[in-house]
Design a protein around this motif. Structure first.
Motif, PDB file in Angstrom:
ATOM      1  N   ALA A 140     -80.081  22.678 -33.011  1.00 24.15           N
ATOM      2  CA  ALA A 140     -78.738  22.176 -32.723  1.00 24.15           C
ATOM      3  C   ALA A 140     -77.738  23.326 -32.615  1.00 24.15           C
ATOM      4  O   ALA A 140     -76.852  23.315 -31.771  1.00 24.15           O
ATOM      5  CB  ALA A 140     -78.307  21.180 -33.798  1.00 24.15           C
ATOM      6  N   GLU A 141     -77.905  24.350 -33.467  1.00 20.97           N
ATOM      7  CA  GLU A 141     -76.995  25.499 -33.467  1.00 20.97           C
ATOM      8  C   GLU A 141     -77.296  26.500 -32.366  1.00 20.97           C
ATOM      9  O   GLU A 141     -76.398  26.974 -31.678  1.00 20.97           O
ATOM     10  CB  GLU A 141     -77.100  26.247 -34.798  1.00 20.97           C
ATOM     11  N   GLN A 142     -78.582  26.887 -32.247  1.00 25.92           N
ATOM     12  CA  GLN A 142     -78.955  28.018 -31.397  1.00 25.92           C
ATOM     13  C   GLN A 142     -79.683  27.631 -30.119  1.00 25.92           C
ATOM     14  O   GLN A 142     -79.868  28.465 -29.253  1.00 25.92           O
ATOM     15  CB  GLN A 142     -79.821  28.994 -32.192  1.00 25.92           C
ATOM     16  N   GLY A 143     -80.160  26.403 -30.038  1.00 25.99           N
ATOM     17  CA  GLY A 143     -80.871  25.971 -28.853  1.00 25.99           C
ATOM     18  C   GLY A 143     -82.382  26.034 -29.039  1.00 25.99           C
ATOM     19  O   GLY A 143     -82.881  26.531 -30.049  1.00 25.99           O
ATOM     20  N   VAL A 144     -83.096  25.521 -28.047  1.00 32.43           N
ATOM     21  CA  VAL A 144     -84.554  25.387 -28.147  1.00 32.43           C
ATOM     22  C   VAL A 144     -85.283  26.719 -28.158  1.00 32.43           C
ATOM     23  O   VAL A 144     -86.463  26.769 -28.501  1.00 32.43           O
ATOM     24  CB  VAL A 144     -85.124  24.498 -27.025  1.00 32.43           C
ATOM     25  N   ASP A 145     -84.605  27.791 -27.825  1.00 31.36           N
ATOM     26  CA  ASP A 145     -85.249  29.105 -27.817  1.00 31.36           C
ATOM     27  C   ASP A 145     -85.113  29.843 -29.147  1.00 31.36           C
ATOM     28  O   ASP A 145     -85.494  31.014 -29.235  1.00 31.36           O
ATOM     29  CB  ASP A 145     -84.682  29.976 -26.686  1.00 31.36           C
ATOM     30  N   VAL A 146     -84.618  29.179 -30.180  1.00 29.63           N
ATOM     31  CA  VAL A 146     -84.513  29.820 -31.483  1.00 29.63           C
ATOM     32  C   VAL A 146     -85.902  30.320 -31.894  1.00 29.63           C
ATOM     33  O   VAL A 146     -86.909  29.662 -31.648  1.00 29.63           O
ATOM     34  CB  VAL A 146     -83.913  28.859 -32.543  1.00 29.63           C
ATOM     35  N   ALA A 147     -85.944  31.485 -32.482  1.00 31.95           N
ATOM     36  CA  ALA A 147     -87.221  32.100 -32.850  1.00 31.95           C
ATOM     37  C   ALA A 147     -87.908  31.303 -33.958  1.00 31.95           C
ATOM     38  O   ALA A 147     -87.269  30.870 -34.919  1.00 31.95           O
ATOM     39  CB  ALA A 147     -86.999  33.539 -33.316  1.00 31.95           C
ATOM     40  N   MET A 148     -89.204  31.142 -33.812  1.00 34.67           N
ATOM     41  CA  MET A 148     -89.999  30.453 -34.834  1.00 34.67           C
ATOM     42  C   MET A 148     -89.850  31.175 -36.180  1.00 34.67           C
ATOM     43  O   MET A 148     -89.776  30.540 -37.224  1.00 34.67           O
ATOM     44  CB  MET A 148     -91.470  30.376 -34.419  1.00 34.67           C
ATOM     45  N   THR A 166     -97.433  25.807 -32.009  1.00 35.20           N
ATOM     46  CA  THR A 166     -96.653  26.285 -30.865  1.00 35.20           C
ATOM     47  C   THR A 166     -95.226  25.752 -30.972  1.00 35.20           C
ATOM     48  O   THR A 166     -94.970  24.766 -31.680  1.00 35.20           O
ATOM     49  CB  THR A 166     -97.242  25.805 -29.524  1.00 35.20           C
ATOM     50  N   ARG A 167     -94.332  26.359 -30.248  1.00 36.43           N
ATOM     51  CA  ARG A 167     -92.945  25.882 -30.179  1.00 36.43           C
ATOM     52  C   ARG A 167     -92.928  24.451 -29.634  1.00 36.43           C
ATOM     53  O   ARG A 167     -92.208  23.587 -30.117  1.00 36.43           O
ATOM     54  CB  ARG A 167     -92.105  26.795 -29.289  1.00 36.43           C
ATOM     55  N   GLU A 168     -93.753  24.193 -28.613  1.00 32.89           N
ATOM     56  CA  GLU A 168     -93.777  22.862 -28.022  1.00 32.89           C
ATOM     57  C   GLU A 168     -94.266  21.818 -29.033  1.00 32.89           C
ATOM     58  O   GLU A 168     -93.764  20.705 -29.070  1.00 32.89           O
ATOM     59  CB  GLU A 168     -94.631  22.825 -26.758  1.00 32.89           C
ATOM     60  N   ALA A 169     -95.236  22.183 -29.874  1.00 37.10           N
ATOM     61  CA  ALA A 169     -95.705  21.252 -30.908  1.00 37.10           C
ATOM     62  C   ALA A 169     -94.581  20.944 -31.901  1.00 37.10           C
ATOM     63  O   ALA A 169     -94.414  19.791 -32.328  1.00 37.10           O
ATOM     64  CB  ALA A 169     -96.918  21.826 -31.633  1.00 37.10           C
ATOM     65  N   LEU A 170     -93.807  21.949 -32.254  1.00 32.28           N
ATOM     66  CA  LEU A 170     -92.670  21.749 -33.147  1.00 32.28           C
ATOM     67  C   LEU A 170     -91.634  20.841 -32.485  1.00 32.28           C
ATOM     68  O   LEU A 170     -91.146  19.877 -33.086  1.00 32.28           O
ATOM     69  CB  LEU A 170     -92.045  23.095 -33.517  1.00 32.28           C
ATOM     70  N   ALA A 196     -86.595  19.271 -40.525  1.00 30.00           N
ATOM     71  CA  ALA A 196     -85.148  19.134 -40.715  1.00 30.00           C
ATOM     72  C   ALA A 196     -84.444  20.462 -40.450  1.00 30.00           C
ATOM     73  O   ALA A 196     -83.403  20.506 -39.769  1.00 30.00           O
ATOM     74  CB  ALA A 196     -84.843  18.629 -42.126  1.00 30.00           C
ATOM     75  N   VAL A 197     -85.001  21.531 -40.968  1.00 26.44           N
ATOM     76  CA  VAL A 197     -84.417  22.860 -40.755  1.00 26.44           C
ATOM     77  C   VAL A 197     -84.496  23.234 -39.275  1.00 26.44           C
ATOM     78  O   VAL A 197     -83.534  23.774 -38.714  1.00 26.44           O
ATOM     79  CB  VAL A 197     -85.122  23.910 -41.647  1.00 26.44           C
ATOM     80  N   ALA A 198     -85.620  22.943 -38.640  1.00 29.94           N
ATOM     81  CA  ALA A 198     -85.778  23.246 -37.212  1.00 29.94           C
ATOM     82  C   ALA A 198     -84.750  22.481 -36.390  1.00 29.94           C
ATOM     83  O   ALA A 198     -84.158  23.023 -35.454  1.00 29.94           O
ATOM     84  CB  ALA A 198     -87.194  22.910 -36.748  1.00 29.94           C
ATOM     85  N   GLY A 199     -84.520  21.220 -36.746  1.00 28.76           N
ATOM     86  CA  GLY A 199     -83.519  20.429 -36.029  1.00 28.76           C
ATOM     87  C   GLY A 199     -82.133  21.050 -36.120  1.00 28.76           C
ATOM     88  O   GLY A 199     -81.416  21.148 -35.124  1.00 28.76           O
ATOM     89  N   ALA A 200     -81.763  21.499 -37.306  1.00 24.07           N
ATOM     90  CA  ALA A 200     -80.456  22.140 -37.482  1.00 24.07           C
ATOM     91  C   ALA A 200     -80.386  23.452 -36.710  1.00 24.07           C
ATOM     92  O   ALA A 200     -79.366  23.755 -36.071  1.00 24.07           O
ATOM     93  CB  ALA A 200     -80.192  22.382 -38.967  1.00 24.07           C
ATOM     94  N   ALA A 201     -81.451  24.231 -36.739  1.00 23.69           N
ATOM     95  CA  ALA A 201     -81.474  25.513 -36.026  1.00 23.69           C
ATOM     96  C   ALA A 201     -81.378  25.309 -34.517  1.00 23.69           C
ATOM     97  O   ALA A 201     -80.657  26.043 -33.824  1.00 23.69           O
ATOM     98  CB  ALA A 201     -82.741  26.293 -36.381  1.00 23.69           C
TER      99      ALA A 201
END
Length: 183
Positions: free
Chosen positions: A21-29, A49-53, A14-19
């Motif tokens: 949405a705000e910053q784009g797919v390159d947001v830092a893990m 990995t980012r792709e797994a997320l 849920a947090v990753a989805g919000a991040a």
């Protein structure tokens, strides 16, 4: 998976989805972990990995859009089903900044964690398109791959701050070019 681990994983998603949405797919893990209130090691244990997320985050949406296509196929006229699904697919894709680039590359990359979900989503749209074509309600010179590209294109437009205000109008232009209104 234990209930507490599943709750933790769902919270991180849920947090990753919000991040994203705000910053784009390159947001830092690391930023996602910090926002979620977990350590980076915990995040990486769930999503190495980012792709797994991204795959875990996007898979649910892809599944919902695929199910929605099936629902529309059985409950709506062909043109209406295709038009509704296109609008919903573009709207969902636009929620996550930068995801269109990932989808476009994953569709042809069988090694991508997103590949299977993208192929399934493309097939759902292709079925709606074929049904609309059979009813004379959609252009006959399009296929599922081109429809998938149009979704990506329209979502990309909505993702651009300088074009976002025109996204609805451009959707209508493209939809009117796809749908012939004969169905």
């Amino acid at each position: 998976m234990r209930a507490d681990a599943r709750k933790n994983r769902d919270h991180v998603l849920a947090v990753a989805g919000a991040a994203i949405a705000e910053q784009g797919v390159d947001v830092a893990m690391r930023d996602i972990a910090r926002r979620a209130g977990v350590g980076l090691a915990t995040l990486l244990r769930h999503f190495p990995t980012r792709e797994a997320l991204l795959e875990a985050l996007l898979r649910t949406g892809f599944e919902e859009l695929t199910a929605r296509a099936e629902e529309l196929e059985s409950s709506s006229a062909p043109a209406q089903a295709l038009g509704t699904w296109l609008r919903e697919c573009v709207a969902w894709t636009t929620e996550y900044r930068g995801v269109t680039v990932l989808m476009a590359s994953a569709i042809d990359d069988t090694g991508s964690a997103l590949h299977a979900s993208c192929v399934t989503l493309r097939a759902a749209g292709a079925r709606l398109l074929t049904r609309a074509q059979a009813a004379g309600a959609a252009r006959s010179d399009l296929d599922g791959t081109e429809l998938f590209a149009l979704v990506a294109m329209l979502a990309w437009v909505g993702d651009q701050p300088s074009l976002a205000a025109r996204a609805d109008h451009l959707f209508e232009v493209v939809a009117s070019a796809v749908l012939t209104d004969a169905g």
